[in-house]
Design a protein around this motif. Structure first.
Motif, mmCIF file in Angstrom:
data_model
loop_
_atom_site.group_PDB
_atom_site.id
_atom_site.type_symbol
_atom_site.label_atom_id
_atom_site.label_comp_id
_atom_site.label_asym_id
_atom_site.label_seq_id
_atom_site.Cartn_x
_atom_site.Cartn_y
_atom_site.Cartn_z
ATOM 1 N N ALA A 1 84.282 63.072 97.650
ATOM 2 C CA ALA A 1 85.184 62.123 97.468
ATOM 3 C C ALA A 1 86.318 62.440 97.503
ATOM 4 N N GLY A 2 86.822 63.527 96.908
ATOM 5 C CA GLY A 2 87.980 64.133 96.692
ATOM 6 C C GLY A 2 88.806 64.422 98.088
ATOM 7 N N ARG A 3 87.978 65.003 98.923
ATOM 8 C CA ARG A 3 88.521 65.471 100.339
ATOM 9 C C ARG A 3 88.883 63.965 101.134
ATOM 10 N N LEU A 4 88.191 62.927 100.875
ATOM 11 C CA LEU A 4 88.774 61.743 101.528
ATOM 12 C C LEU A 4 89.732 61.115 100.783
ATOM 13 N N ALA A 5 89.999 61.058 99.554
ATOM 14 C CA ALA A 5 91.035 60.611 98.798
ATOM 15 C C ALA A 5 92.267 61.607 99.124
ATOM 16 N N TRP A 6 92.042 62.806 99.199
ATOM 17 C CA TRP A 6 93.306 63.557 99.453
ATOM 18 C C TRP A 6 93.974 63.488 100.877
ATOM 19 N N SER B 1 68.462 64.794 109.659
ATOM 20 C CA SER B 1 69.165 63.743 109.170
ATOM 21 C C SER B 1 69.802 64.217 107.876
ATOM 22 N N ALA B 2 68.962 64.904 107.192
ATOM 23 C CA ALA B 2 69.485 65.219 105.848
ATOM 24 C C ALA B 2 70.966 65.814 105.748
ATOM 25 N N LEU B 3 71.329 66.489 106.862
ATOM 26 C CA LEU B 3 72.703 67.196 107.029
ATOM 27 C C LEU B 3 74.073 66.078 107.009
ATOM 28 N N ARG B 4 73.412 64.759 107.347
ATOM 29 C CA ARG B 4 74.596 63.844 107.581
ATOM 30 C C ARG B 4 75.777 64.015 106.668
ATOM 31 N N PRO B 5 75.500 63.822 105.473
ATOM 32 C CA PRO B 5 76.901 63.910 104.566
ATOM 33 C C PRO B 5 77.630 65.069 104.795
ATOM 34 N N TYR B 6 77.051 66.146 105.266
ATOM 35 C CA TYR B 6 77.972 67.212 105.804
ATOM 36 C C TYR B 6 78.766 66.909 107.151
ATOM 37 N N LEU B 7 77.826 66.416 107.743
ATOM 38 C CA LEU B 7 78.308 66.225 109.176
ATOM 39 C C LEU B 7 79.444 64.913 109.496
ATOM 40 N N ARG B 8 79.426 64.193 108.626
ATOM 41 C CA ARG B 8 80.380 63.096 108.763
ATOM 42 C C ARG B 8 81.862 63.226 108.537
ATOM 43 N N ARG B 9 82.781 62.993 109.272
ATOM 44 C CA ARG B 9 84.124 63.095 108.882
ATOM 45 C C ARG B 9 84.704 62.389 107.902
ATOM 46 N N ARG B 10 84.106 61.029 107.807
ATOM 47 C CA ARG B 10 84.634 60.508 106.617
ATOM 48 C C ARG B 10 83.334 59.937 105.904
ATOM 49 N N LEU C 1 93.711 60.813 102.659
ATOM 50 C CA LEU C 1 94.498 59.524 102.816
ATOM 51 C C LEU C 1 95.729 59.586 101.875
ATOM 52 N N ARG C 2 95.933 60.319 101.000
ATOM 53 C CA ARG C 2 97.061 60.426 100.300
ATOM 54 C C ARG C 2 98.150 61.288 101.114
ATOM 55 N N GLU C 3 97.517 62.448 102.004
ATOM 56 C CA GLU C 3 98.500 62.892 102.766
ATOM 57 C C GLU C 3 98.771 62.317 104.109
ATOM 58 N N ALA C 4 97.757 61.452 104.565
ATOM 59 C CA ALA C 4 97.913 60.691 105.435
ATOM 60 C C ALA C 4 99.342 59.314 105.262
ATOM 61 N N LEU C 5 99.151 59.052 103.990
ATOM 62 C CA LEU C 5 100.483 58.222 103.752
ATOM 63 C C LEU C 5 101.490 58.781 102.979
ATOM 64 N N GLY C 6 101.640 59.993 102.856
ATOM 65 C CA GLY C 6 102.879 60.725 102.475
ATOM 66 C C GLY C 6 102.837 60.706 100.803
ATOM 67 N N PRO C 7 104.055 61.036 100.333
ATOM 68 C CA PRO C 7 104.456 61.176 98.927
ATOM 69 C C PRO C 7 104.670 59.674 98.267
ATOM 70 N N GLY C 8 103.714 58.686 98.477
ATOM 71 C CA GLY C 8 104.066 57.348 98.073
ATOM 72 C C GLY C 8 105.010 56.571 99.301
#
Length: 798
Positions: A339-344, A297-306, A346-353
């Motif tokens: 956190a940066g992985r998720l933010a990056w 269970s302690a590994l969950r932060p690494y296993l979650r995709r989001r 989302l940015r890639e999913a939305l494109g350059p603005g």
């Protein structure tokens, strides 16, 4: 969870029959006296080991090991692998060899070759393992020098180790040392095979500790039961953690490099977490492990995709409050990367603005009809009135872009030489020294540097583009490549980070050099770096050496980068070509002499030609070297040729199995119903076996440099189709290779000929590469002879 026991409490709970114990010892160019002392300490255990498995990682020390074990009356199984091994692979091979020789219920210990064990090392651990809930026991150690003098009484205290680390704590920093471990045979079974890695990024003890923590209890004995010898040859070494808090320099570039290094550590932790979860799940499904024994269970932060990684932030606060600031920093960095992985993403999913992209699309639409843009509308829905309706809209206020951002930064050195080196050296300029990024061309350059070091030259390897994410892993990578053919060469090699940033460590923006250094460039931009350093600092040698492995201007569309690459061929250098085919192409362009140094590909023909091929069976198998992202491998043309081929031969899925190896891509379906499945990059060890089951091959390279796959396929008995390029015609090497013009029609026709051709004979598989250039040792001999006068003359003058 690890339970720490003081020395007084760590005693046997009850008497029981002594278990059998196997000791795994990795042997790599040992000091005979230190090996003698260690084996003597094994034989002197209160609970004497019943088996010693010695893995001869250097391929040479088997007789010494056997004689030493025999002198002390230890039963010794010598394991000599086919190739030299690093420590993790050596211990994995030792475990694999020990399992058939040991009975269920046995215990296993790891041993270094130069430490010494206290007499109670095994008995104390075995007593604690009498508790079935305990999976692994490890102890403290004294740190001693080469002569055995105590440098520090406690490895735990020196490295400020957590007394009871959980799974995430171990992934922040391992606190279980292999040479102090004793564990159950069942844990060894669960651990094999070890997860793969390129170079050395994690060690065997971390992998075992993670599995033991996930499936049982890990008990720590605070008393030192081993003398850990600290010397220059340690694979890892004990490290003081008292001054490990460093912040990145306050610059965008430094922050980028800091984030890249931390992302590398996070990626390794995430990789290992997923490997642990997969291995434990497989064991539960296969009834090797009861569901109640597994807790990941302690590994969950690494296993979650989001996820934001908040558990890492909580860990950071916990570790900071308990006085472990260095570990808190690591946990905090993993929170930032998560956190940066998720933010990056989302940015890639939305494109350059999103709004900017929509506006650009609308502009294109209005350009089609009516040809002009409509009036602007403000946020309230009102028209924006301009004084002159026909006047163009005023340009938005934009910050000016510095001119330097248009200039390719790779062409200029990011470091400043500090001319305090005592002697001149060969400076090997490579884009990266990170093992996972050192592909064939960079690995070839590193091998040349190692060969020159073996011939008495001092080598400075400088990473010009990317910081060393893990200097220890980079060092282990170079030492691993040197270990087989050139033992001892690594001692004459230093590694340097030429990129400004925190991750460059002590070098920072300055590197110790000598004005008599000779540069060896390995890519067009490193040639610019060499020329810039020579001119800026008035170095003694105006000419550099240039390892040319392809015609690099053709990697780019016509423009600035193409021109920069071509300009490197007009500099003052001595060329070294990867194959005579490439040299002849340059000679035809008037860029080199026809007798310039050229070496043949480093392909071990016997590795492929010695394999036994089984008779072909339906469906026959065709392998494509498929790399869609690499233009010169002409993936679209290969697909068109396969479409024409399968149509012409009426080949459906029952007739041919189409497989793609190289880079992972989506499946491709042909009009006949045949389907191309991508296998991605195959493990190096599995590649020859795979080729033995392939009937036909298709491997394209639109370049004067011959790629390796057609030659490897032909040596494996595969009838392979490739393309010509200028004077390049690989069919001269073997009749198993069919060279065709680089058109879909010609390639499809060649595949049709290969489909009906008889099987490749044994004689066709024995390929002579000498027409492609000098053997690598001969090339390095010639290069060394050229370099010795340059370096020695300046050394004499100094």
């Amino acid at each position: 969870m690890t339970r720490a026991l003081p020395a007084a409490e760590a005693k046997a709970p009850s008497p029981s029959p002594a278990p059998e114990i196997a000791v795994i010892l990795a042997v790599f160019r040992p000091d005979p006296a230190q090996l003698e002392a260690q084996v003597a300490s094994l034989a002197g255990q209160i609970l004497r080991p019943s088996l010693l498995v010695a893995v001869i990682a250097d391929l040479e020390s088997g007789p010494l090991m056997a004689q030493t074990a025999a002198r002390h009356g230890l039963r010794c199984e010598i394991v000599t692998p086919d190739r030299g091994m690093d420590a993790p692979r050596a211990f994995a091979a030792g475990l694999a060899a020990a399992l058939p020789l040991t009975a269920p219920g046995s215990l296993i210990a790891f041993s270094d070759q130069d430490d010494t064990w206290h007499p109670a090392r095994l008995s104390r651990g075995a007593a604690l393992l009498a508790d079935p809930a305990v999976s692994l026991v490890h102890s403290n150690a004294r740190v001693v020098d080469n002569a055995g003098k105590v440098l520090h009484p406690s490895l735990f205290a020196l490295e400020r180790r957590l007394p009871a680390p959980g799974l995430r704590d171990l992934l922040y920093r391992n606190t279980v040392t292999g040479m102090t471990m004793l564990f159950r045979r069942e844990l060894a079974e669960l651990s094999l095979p070890f997860p793969g890695q390129a170079g050395v990024h994690f060690y065997h003890d971390l992998w075992l500790a993670l599995l033991a923590t996930a499936t049982g209890r890990v008990v720590r004995i605070d008393e030192p039961l081993v003398d850990y010898r600290q010397h220059a040859g340690n694979a890892v070494g004990a490290v003081s953690r008292r001054r490990d808090w460093r912040l990145p320099r306050p610059s965008r570039k430094a922050l980028h490099h800091w984030a890249r290094r931390k992302a590398t550590s996070y990626a390794l932790a995430r990789y290992l977490a997923r490997c642990v979860q997969a291995r434990v799940s497989e064991a539960v499904i296969g009834a090797q492990l009861g569901p109640d024994r597994a807790d990941t269970s302690a590994l969950r932060p690494y296993l979650r995709r989001r996820g934001l990684g908040l558990p890492h932030l909580a860990d950071s606060l916990r570790l900071l409050l308990t006085g472990h600031a260095d570990l808190a920093r690591i946990a905090a960095s993993q929170f930032i990367i998560t956190a940066g992985r998720l933010a990056w993403s989302l940015r890639e999913a939305l494109g350059p603005g999103l709004l900017a992209a929509l506006s650009a699309f609308d502009t294109r639409l209005y350009g089609l009809s009516p040809g002009i843009a409509p009036p602007e509308i403000d946020s309230a829905g009102n028209a924006v009135i301009r004084e002159l309706a026909l006047a163009p809209p005023p340009p938005p206020a934009r910050r000016a872009r510095p001119a330097a951002t248009f200039i390719d930064a790779r062409k200029q050195p990011s470091w400043t030489p500090r001319f305090d080196a005592p002697e001149s050296a060969i400076v090997l300029l490579v884009p990266t020294l990170n093992p996972t990024e050192a592909f064939a061309g960079i690995a070839t350059a590193i091998d040349i540097g190692i060969g020159l070091a073996a011939r008495g030259h001092r080598i400075r390897m400088i990473a010009t583009d990317l910081p060393m994410a893990n200097p220890a892993a980079s060092r282990a990578f170079v030492e691993g490549r040197a270990a087989g053919a050139h033992p001892g060469a690594a001692a004459s090699i230093t590694l340097h980070c030429g990129v400004t940033g925190d991750s460059c460590g002590r070098d920072g923006p300055k590197i110790s050099q000598h004005r008599g250094d000779v540069f060896l460039a390995t890519a067009w931009w490193t040639a610019h770096v060499a020329q810039s350093l020579i001119r800026t600092h008035a170095l003694h040698h105006a000419q550099f050496h240039y390892l040319i492995q392809d015609y690099e201007p053709h990697f780019y569309a016509w423009g600035t980068t193409c021109a920069d690459a071509e300009a490197s061929y007009g500099m003052d250098y001595r060329p070294i070509f990867n194959t005579t085919l490439l040299r002849d192409h340059f000679a035809g362009l008037g860029l080199c002499a026809p007798d310039a140094l050229a070496f043949r590909p480093s392909i071990e023909i016997s590795r492929y030609a010695s394999g036994h091929r089984a008779p072909s069976a339906a469906p026959r198998r065709l392998a494509l070297y498929g790399r869609p992202e690499v233009e010169r491998n002409m993936f679209p043309m290969a697909i068109e040729a396969l479409e024409r081929f399968t149509t012409a031969e009426h080949l459906g899925p029952d007739d041919v199995e189409l497989l793609s190896v190289g880079l992972t891509h989506e499946p491709v379906e042909f009009s006949t119903g045949a389907r191309l499945t991508s296998l991605g990059k195959l493990p190096w060890e599995a590649y020859p076996e795979f080729l033995l089951g392939v009937d036909l091959g298709l491997s394209l390279m639109y370049s004067p440099h011959p790629s390796h796959p057609p030659i490897e396929m032909a040596a494996s008995g595969v009838r392979v189709v490739t393309n010509r390029f200028g004077g390049k015609d690989l069919s001269r090497l073997s009749p198993a290779i069919i060279s065709a013009e680089p058109t879909p029609e010609a390639l499809a026709a060649a595949l049709c000929r290969a489909w009906v051709a008889p099987p490749v004979t044994r004689a066709m598989r024995e390929i002579d590469l000498s027409p492609l250039g000098l053997a690598m040792p001969t090339l390095i001999d010639r290069l060394s002879a050229d370099l010795h006068p340059l370096l020695n003359r300046r050394a004499s003058a100094a």
